[in-house]
Write an enzyme that holds these catalytic residues in place. Structure first.
Site, PDB file in Angstrom:
ATOM      1  N   TYR A  28       0.737  -1.118  -0.084  1.00  0.00           N
ATOM      2  CA  TYR A  28      -0.010   0.151   0.044  1.00  0.00           C
ATOM      3  C   TYR A  28       0.988   1.311   0.000  1.00  0.00           C
ATOM      4  O   TYR A  28       0.732   2.055  -0.795  1.00  0.00           O
ATOM      5  CB  TYR A  28      -0.892   0.204   1.057  1.00  0.00           C
ATOM      6  CG  TYR A  28      -1.708   1.338   1.314  1.00  0.00           C
ATOM      7  CD1 TYR A  28      -1.287   2.465   2.342  1.00  0.00           C
ATOM      8  CD2 TYR A  28      -2.739   1.616   0.555  1.00  0.00           C
ATOM      9  CE1 TYR A  28      -1.783   3.738   2.226  1.00  0.00           C
ATOM     10  CE2 TYR A  28      -3.572   2.591   0.590  1.00  0.00           C
ATOM     11  CZ  TYR A  28      -3.034   3.827   1.575  1.00  0.00           C
ATOM     12  OH  TYR A  28      -3.522   5.089   1.555  1.00  0.00           O
ATOM     13  N   SER A  74     -31.552  17.411  18.036  1.00  0.00           N
ATOM     14  CA  SER A  74     -31.225  16.910  19.264  1.00  0.00           C
ATOM     15  C   SER A  74     -32.110  15.546  19.658  1.00  0.00           C
ATOM     16  O   SER A  74     -32.971  15.302  18.786  1.00  0.00           O
ATOM     17  CB  SER A  74     -31.177  17.828  20.479  1.00  0.00           C
ATOM     18  OG  SER A  74     -32.462  18.467  20.519  1.00  0.00           O
ATOM     19  N   LYS A 107     -25.769   4.752  20.878  1.00  0.00           N
ATOM     20  CA  LYS A 107     -25.379   6.163  20.999  1.00  0.00           C
ATOM     21  C   LYS A 107     -24.069   6.414  21.299  1.00  0.00           C
ATOM     22  O   LYS A 107     -23.860   6.326  22.472  1.00  0.00           O
ATOM     23  CB  LYS A 107     -26.452   6.938  21.939  1.00  0.00           C
ATOM     24  CG  LYS A 107     -26.441   8.383  22.269  1.00  0.00           C
ATOM     25  CD  LYS A 107     -27.330   9.052  23.057  1.00  0.00           C
ATOM     26  CE  LYS A 107     -27.274  10.372  23.056  1.00  0.00           C
ATOM     27  NZ  LYS A 107     -25.974  11.084  23.272  1.00  0.00           N
ATOM     28  N   ARG A 128     -21.897  19.940  14.541  1.00  0.00           N
ATOM     29  CA  ARG A 128     -23.256  20.279  15.002  1.00  0.00           C
ATOM     30  C   ARG A 128     -23.538  21.841  15.365  1.00  0.00           C
ATOM     31  O   ARG A 128     -24.373  22.459  14.938  1.00  0.00           O
ATOM     32  CB  ARG A 128     -23.765  19.362  15.951  1.00  0.00           C
ATOM     33  CG  ARG A 128     -25.276  19.510  16.341  1.00  0.00           C
ATOM     34  CD  ARG A 128     -25.550  18.512  17.548  1.00  0.00           C
ATOM     35  NE  ARG A 128     -26.941  18.919  17.860  1.00  0.00           N
ATOM     36  CZ  ARG A 128     -27.554  19.634  18.561  1.00  0.00           C
ATOM     37  NH1 ARG A 128     -26.593  20.679  19.123  1.00  0.00           N
ATOM     38  NH2 ARG A 128     -28.741  19.810  18.480  1.00  0.00           N
ATOM     39  N   LYS A 306     -30.455   6.400  28.036  1.00  0.00           N
ATOM     40  CA  LYS A 306     -28.971   6.713  28.565  1.00  0.00           C
ATOM     41  C   LYS A 306     -28.850   5.502  29.490  1.00  0.00           C
ATOM     42  O   LYS A 306     -29.491   4.696  30.088  1.00  0.00           O
ATOM     43  CB  LYS A 306     -29.106   7.869  29.232  1.00  0.00           C
ATOM     44  CG  LYS A 306     -29.293   9.115  28.537  1.00  0.00           C
ATOM     45  CD  LYS A 306     -28.487   9.320  27.260  1.00  0.00           C
ATOM     46  CE  LYS A 306     -27.273  10.072  27.603  1.00  0.00           C
ATOM     47  NZ  LYS A 306     -27.017  11.499  27.622  1.00  0.00           N
TER      48      LYS A 306
END
Ligand SMILES: Cc1ccc2cc(C(N)=O)cc(O)c2n1
Length: 315
Positions: A28, A74, A107, A128, A306
């Protein structure tokens, strides 16, 4: 030259996205140097998706502002089975449905980024920010090997904005902090801060050395191709275009299905290569998402469930 670029990008994709190297590193490296020499000899025939363009030569002076074409959303948070239950009930009430399917996914505990591709070529990346406006981090994101500089596949959209999470694997985080310690520099508190700090570098060579990763979780603007009918099919499509999509996802039914997914991921969380701070459930059919809409900037059709904050890991 173009064939060498395509060949090298194919090996990068296999190595960094499929985790399945196709040629030995030495081979490579030889091809990469050959392309660099060819581009130096014929600069006007180098192409924008060349892997030699991944690391910018000169540092930038500041990050420009970018206004997101579509705001980056969000998520509402849930913490208990009751929260998941009431989420499911509110969804079924809104859809006047008996049972509904949820796309469930991890998440990731990183930072949200939007990637813009025009005619399949990577042209811009933005953080964001406040959801409406973010910072232009294109030069630094270009160094993330898992992010393709050119999409591949039969249907290439005219415009595609991919939303996803930039993160640092636990092992790379540990090695970085060892280097920081050996150099008498401050250590990073957690992989999320390390990833954020790596993206805020004005010199992309530092970013390139941090081995950042990326997983897609949605799209913003899309022109020149039809949106798939469900969130799970959308993620499949992003994978076919060459974007990294996590396999740790499932389509489940009702609150029971969501909770079973949460429990399964919770049991395997410590063994994952990266940190997560929960799982995300999304009503799977996009038509149903449209029906449910949003409250302020958080969708009614999604919930972040969560995990309790991980106890400080014993050294
Ligand atoms: C709509 C939305 C907003 C933020 C998100 C964030 C994550 C994440 N941190 O992995 C995953 C998602 O599916 C998300 N989805």
């Amino acid at each position: 030259m173009a064939w060498l670029t395509t060949e090298l990008n194919r090996h990068i994709y296999a190595y960094h996205v499929l985790d399945a190297p196709t040629i030995p590193d030495a081979e490579y490296d030889r091809m990469f140097r050959e392309l660099q020499d060819l581009e130096a000899a014929h600069p006007d025939s180098a192409t924008q998706d060349s892997p030699t363009f991944r690391v910018g030569a000169t540092p930038i002076s500041e990050f420009k502002q970018v206004i997101h074409t579509l705001p980056m959303l969000s998520l509402n948070n849930g913490f208990s089975p009751e929260d998941v239950d009431s989420f499911d009930r509110a969804v079924r009430k809104g859809l006047i449905a008996e049972q509904t399917e949820y796309a469930s996914e991890l998440k990731f505990d990183g930072l949200a980024i939007s990637l813009r591709y025009e005619d399949g070529v990577f042209v811009r990346a933005a953080t964001r920010g406040d959801g409406a406006t973010g910072e232009d981090v294109t030069v630094n994101i270009r160094t993330v090997r898992a992010i393709p500089l050119r999409l591949h596949g039969a249907i290439i959209p005219r415009v595609l904005e991919v939303r996803g999470e930039v993160l640092m694997y636990k092992l790379d985080f540990a090695k970085l902090n060892m280097r920081q310690r050996d150099a008498g520099l401050k250590e990073f508190a957690n992989p999320r801060n390390a990833a954020a700090g790596s993206l805020r570098q004005l010199d992309s060579r530092i970013t390139a050395a941090r081995n950042l990763r990326f997983f897609s979780y949605g799209v913003g603007a899309l022109e020149g191709a039809d949106m798939p009918e469900s969130h799970s099919k959308l993620l499949d499509w992003l994978g076919q275009l060459g974007l990294p999509v996590s396999n740790e996802r499932a389509v489940v039914t009702g609150a029971a299905g969501m909770l079973a997914f949460y429990t399964d991921i919770g049991n395997r969380r410590a063994g994952l290569a990266y940190e997560i701070d929960g799982v995300v459930y999304k009503v799977n059919r996009l038509e149903h998402q449209r029906q449910l809409g949003f409250v302020s900037r958080a969708p009614r059709f999604a919930l972040a469930h969560k995990f309790p904050a991980e106890e400080a890991l014993t050294q």
